[in-house]
Scaffold this motif. Structure first.
Motif, PDB file in Angstrom:
ATOM      1  N   THR A  94      41.663 -15.050  29.678  1.00 37.74           N
ATOM      2  CA  THR A  94      40.455 -14.238  29.730  1.00 37.74           C
ATOM      3  C   THR A  94      39.817 -14.109  28.372  1.00 37.74           C
ATOM      4  O   THR A  94      38.636 -14.357  28.170  1.00 37.74           O
ATOM      5  N   PRO A 142      50.640  -6.505  37.132  1.00 37.45           N
ATOM      6  CA  PRO A 142      50.874  -7.773  37.827  1.00 37.45           C
ATOM      7  C   PRO A 142      52.299  -7.818  38.359  1.00 37.45           C
ATOM      8  O   PRO A 142      53.194  -7.161  37.828  1.00 37.45           O
ATOM      9  N   HIS A 183      46.937 -18.923  35.834  1.00 35.17           N
ATOM     10  CA  HIS A 183      46.899 -17.496  35.532  1.00 35.17           C
ATOM     11  C   HIS A 183      46.040 -17.259  34.297  1.00 35.17           C
ATOM     12  O   HIS A 183      45.993 -18.099  33.391  1.00 35.17           O
ATOM     13  N   ARG A 184      45.382 -16.117  34.288  1.00 31.81           N
ATOM     14  CA  ARG A 184      44.526 -15.744  33.165  1.00 31.81           C
ATOM     15  C   ARG A 184      45.247 -14.688  32.316  1.00 31.81           C
ATOM     16  O   ARG A 184      45.787 -13.728  32.852  1.00 31.81           O
ATOM     17  N   ASP A 210      45.814 -11.790  34.825  1.00 31.61           N
ATOM     18  CA  ASP A 210      45.065 -11.921  36.083  1.00 31.61           C
ATOM     19  C   ASP A 210      44.278 -10.651  36.390  1.00 31.61           C
ATOM     20  O   ASP A 210      44.193 -10.199  37.539  1.00 31.61           O
ATOM     21  N   THR A 243      50.068 -19.789  31.924  1.00 31.54           N
ATOM     22  CA  THR A 243      48.682 -20.087  32.269  1.00 31.54           C
ATOM     23  C   THR A 243      48.581 -21.167  33.328  1.00 31.54           C
ATOM     24  O   THR A 243      47.707 -21.125  34.193  1.00 31.54           O
TER      25      THR A 243
END
Length: 946
Positions: free
Chosen positions: A29, A43, A53-54, A65, A197
């Protein structure tokens, strides 16, 4: 090193580095993510799920996420536990005790015996460790250096061969960067397969360098870090990068970052002689860093806005072989919450309670400083914080006085006095949602808030002897059931008040039904000891809570049965809160008869058994042989390396006229080193002066024509010198008249260099000489032809840090299968005075129940006036060094896997004695450090033999 509040170092001042936290390739992100993420569930536990995944951040916390994550990492060093199957044991214990991540340094010297050679097999299998961490649902903070100054290892993790090349560490020197790039390429090829990620694993963060500080205005230092950053990105490392340099401030884009601390104290390292522990060893360190001290530090940092924690150490392990840095002895127990024998200690209560709280109460991931609050008793310091989304109020209370403080908290919702123990701390919350009910206030620290099956569960923990008072806001009175004798309750004007003394009777339960919520709630109350028998666990079907065993390792749901795996120490009951549809339980594969309790749990009928007795044999049948033939005048050293160099890359100046005698220049980087100097004439020779350089507790022994001249030892460090990494001295020995005459003559010198200094990774501290520096003769100059010999080539299994240059090591006297039939029988304690090396060998057999995890140590004890030291070899593995008259360590952990708990073992002791006192050893025995029924399956570690 703690950074400024809300600072996640981003290598400020370099535009290319401004997005260090942002990742790359759209996976993270970073600065492009949402600027305000509301409080919500964290999470789920991570795994290698193959999904993208962020990873990002804002001013409060990491964002995974789009969900807030408070990272509660515990550091362990796989290289300090040379038994890969036991890595899983420690990882499971960290997770069970509340950690959601593991910090992992990767030492260059452990993996690289030669330039361009990088070995990730066997006990160096990084890929295996990262797979295990993902399987155990832990995030990973990867720290590949290249410098690892905080890890207390030889040369700060820089490989021995780097001391003898022209490269200068910690700089943008092209030769150094070439070696660094080769190393990082090897690590990153493995790491990139495990990045969270991309869903290949659980590597969440990646540290660039370690403890490397760049002064303001130092372009060279910035260029070096810029190179490391660019290298990681070029190798497709797209998780957030960070660097622990306090000189860097807020991010250059002006965006605040979450607070982080990657050396949250979980104990302390102790030097030779025990300057930190007062000579008492890690038991004393653990006493000083007890649960109260841990709790006080952790809560203070949470109040400071630190939401990215790494507790160092969560498990310390063993500095086996020649691994340790100069400042520490073999044990790296560290006073950690999980001790060197892999046994959780009472001190783990603080980490466990806070870890589960941070995981299950999302309000703590987004806190702002709130208005000042003063306790009625001024000895109690209060930090007030608030969650801007939920309105929950958090109070961190700290008592630095030497006695408990009982005080009211005016201007808060806490309506009754609160007790905080001496030198302790406590976290209280008001206005917090607990499931479908709301907490008005509490005088006990919340530990867990979860929903299991059809009911909410809230757990509160505190010190034994304290009284917990919990008040819930209830517009209508619920039916309240006291399920144990201790709790008391009352309802008054919209408040349900529950009062419970902590400690007596173990776990206390209160059931609430009806009132403001149709969902039943169970309130649980535990003191520290009881809380260490409570195990939350997340399954695909929902949360679980297990009470009773010493450890819960895993839960598998199949059909209507929950299959529990874990450890037992003493006889105990079993109580399990399970998801809907689960009606049966097994423990370690065996069916458990249960009944449903009023608390909605499944309660075992009867008790689970304790651990069976573990019996250890006496160590006898010893055989002995003296060595050091290198000291004799007739010894053949023709195949030794000629020490005839005239220049060196060392930071130690080469004496005028040379030659270079530094061990590293001839490829001998670890362990003992022998020198033999031949010259023709000793007439008129009065003294021989030998200047040498070592790490802490180095020594030198000298012989002339096979006759002992004497031994010199570096002094025992004190509080002022414990941090000194390089020690130098000149040993002067008188030459007896009977040895003065025409030649030829041989001067033999044995040096135990100990380890290389790491310094701060710059300035070349790691290149300070080890071994002889110069030799001077009083009574005429001498032309000397020098030869040198150290350790042989390392074998693939044990690597470069196991063996040194003793004759017995080179001949395999420490290996299983060596034929010692011609050795003499020996018993302990040994008498006699002899300068030099004597070896002792014996075999013993263990027959530990296969269902029992027994942690075994070797204990050596003797009169502390006796001057000798011992290297301990088990099945060929160098597991430590004992110095009888220095200490403080007397017991050495023998890791299972290297130790055959069901089979034969070979124990060898190499004893160096200075000849001034009766030589040891004294008493040598096996010691049971702890045992549990359960554990993990242990695979044998290869032990090369003859």
């Amino acid at each position: 090193m703690e950074l400024s509040r809300r600072t996640f170092t981003a290598l400020a001042g370099t535009a290319a580095l401004g997005l260090a936290l942002a990742g790359s390739g759209g996976a993270a992100t970073g600065t492009h993510g949402p600027r305000s993420v509301p409080t919500g569930p964290p999470p789920p536990p991570p795994r290698a799920d193959g999904r993208r995944h962020r990873i990002g951040h804002d001013a409060y916390s990491l964002l995974v996420d789009g969900r807030r994550l408070v990272l509660w990492s515990g550091e362990m060093h796989p290289f300090r536990l040379p038994s890969p199957s036991l890595w899983r044991d420690v990882l499971q214990k960290l997770r069970a005790h509340g950690h959601n991540a593991v910090g992992v340094p990767v030492p260059w010297n452990h993996h690289s015996p030669a330039p361009g050679v990088h070995d990730f097999t066997g006990v160096r299998d990084l890929d295996l460790f990262l797979r295990m961490a993902a399987e155990e649902r832990l995030y990973v903070v990867l720290r590949p250096g290249p410098f690892l100054g905080s890890a207390d290892i030889d040369a700060g993790g820089l490989p021995g061969w780097l001391t003898a090349v022209g490269a200068t560490a910690g700089t943008a020197d092209p030769e150094y960067l070439r070696h660094v790039d080769e190393w990082l390429s090897a690590v990153n090829r493995i790491a990139v397969r495990h990045l969270y990620t991309a869903g290949g694993g659980t590597v969440l963060l990646y540290q660039v360098e370690d403890g490397f500080e760049v002064p303001d205005g130092d372009p060279a230092g910035r260029a070096y870090l810029t190179h490391l950053y660019a290298k990681a990105r070029a190798d497709r490392i797209d998780v957030p990068l960070f660097h622990t340099d306090a000189h860097f401030g807020e991010r250059p884009d002006g965006r605040p970052s979450p607070g982080m601390l990657f050396a949250a104290a979980g104990g302390a390292a102790d030097p030779w002689g025990g300057a930190v522990s007062g000579g008492k060893g890690y038991a004393e360190v653990r006493s000083a860093h007890d649960a109260a001290e841990q709790r006080s530090g952790h809560l203070a940092r949470l109040a400071d806005g630190i939401t990215v924690h790494n507790v160092r150490m969560a498990f310390g392990g063993t500095s086996w072989g020649w691994l340790p840095g100069p400042g520490v002895y073999t044990s790296y127990d560290f006073g950690a919450a999980v001790d060197e024998g892999r046994r959780p200690t009472r001190e783990i209560a603080a980490a466990q309670q806070l870890g589960h709280l941070l995981r299950s109460v999302p309000d703590l991931a987004r806190l702002d400083p709130a208005e000042e609050v003063r306790a009625e008793d001024g000895r109690l310091k209060v930090r007030h914080l608030a969650n801007p989304d939920t309105g929950a109020q958090v109070y961190v209370l700290r008592n630095d006085s030497a006695e408990p403080v009982d005080s009211l908290l005016p201007d808060t919702a806490v309506e009754v006095p609160v007790t905080v123990g001496a030198h302790d701390a406590k976290l209280l919350v008001t206005g917090l949602s607990l499931g479908r009910r709301r907490l008005a206030f509490t005088t006990a620290q919340p530990m867990l808030s979860t929903t299991v099956g059809r009911q909410d569960i809230a757990l509160f923990a505190g010190r034994s002897g304290e009284t917990a008072h919990v008040a819930l806001e209830c517009d209508s009175e619920p039916l309240t059931y006291r399920l144990d004798d201790e709790p008391g309750w009352s309802y008054d004007r919209g408040r349900l008040n529950v009062v419970v003394p902590l400690g007596p009777g173990g776990l206390s339960r209160v059931l609430l039904v009806g009132g403001d919520s149709e969902t039943p709630m169970v309130l649980l109350f535990a003191d520290d000891a009881t809380a260490l028998r409570l195990w939350p666990y997340e399954t695909p079907s929902g949360s679980m809570l297990v009470y009773g065993p010493a450890l819960l390792r895993s839960v598998t749901l199949r059909g209507a049965t929950a299959h529990l795996v874990g450890d037992l120490v003493g006889e105990t009951g079993l109580e399990v809160w399970v998801p809907r549809g689960i009606t049966a339980v097994t423990w370690n594969g065996r069916q458990v008869r249960t009944q449903v309790s009023r608390a909605g749990s499944l309660v075992m009928e009867g008790l689970l058994p304790g651990v069976p007795e573990v019996r250890l044999p006496a160590l006898d049948g010893w055989r002995r042989r003296a060595e050091n033939p290198e000291s004799g005048s007739g010894f053949d050293d023709s195949d030794w390396t000629a020490a005839d160099r005239t220049s060196s890359h060392s930071t130690t100046p080469v004496p005028d006229g040379g030659p270079v005698l530094f061990a590293d220049d001839y490829g001998f980087h670890h362990g003992d080193v022998w020198y033999r100097g031949r010259f023709e004439d000793t007439r008129g020779l009065k003294t021989v002066s030998l200047s040498y350089s070592t790490g802490t507790q180095g020594l030198l022994m000298a012989w002339l024509d096979g006759r002992p001249l004497g031994t010199h030892r570096m002094p025992v460090p004190d509080g002022d010198t414990a941090g000194r990494g390089t020690w130098t001295a000149t040993a002067s020995f008188a030459v007896p008249k009977k040895l003065r005459g025409k030649g030829p003559h041989v001067l033999s010198v044995l040096v135990r260099p100990m380890q290389h200094d790491g310094g701060d990774g710059t300035g070349g501290a790691y290149k300070a000489a080890r071994g002889l520096v110069s030799v001077r003769f009083e009574g005429g100059s001498r032309e000397v032809e020098w030869r040198i010999r150290g350790a042989g080539s390392p074998d693939r299994v044990r690597g470069p840090l196991n063996d040194g240059g003793l004759h017995g090591e080179r001949e395999g006297w420490h290996l299983p299968g060596f034929d010692d039939g011609e050795w003499r029988s020996a018993g302990f304690p040994r008498e006699g005075r002899r300068q030099g090396v004597t070896w002792y060998r014996t075999e013993f057999r263990l027959d530990v129940d296969p269902d029992v995890d027994a942690s075994v140590g070797l204990t050596l004890e003797d009169d502390p006036e006796r001057a000798y030291r011992v290297q301990i070899f088990l099945n060929g593995w160098n597991l430590g060094q004992y110095i009888n008259d220095v200490g403080p360590q007397h017991t050495f952990v023998l890791p299972n896997g290297i130790l055959r708990t069901r089979g034969p073992n070979t124990l060898a002791l190499a004893v160096l004695s200075d000849g001034t006192t009766p030589a040891g050893p004294g008493e040598v025995r096996l010691t049971l450090l702890g045992a549990a029924q359960g554990g993990v399956a242990v695979e044998a570690v290869d032990s090369p033999g003859r």
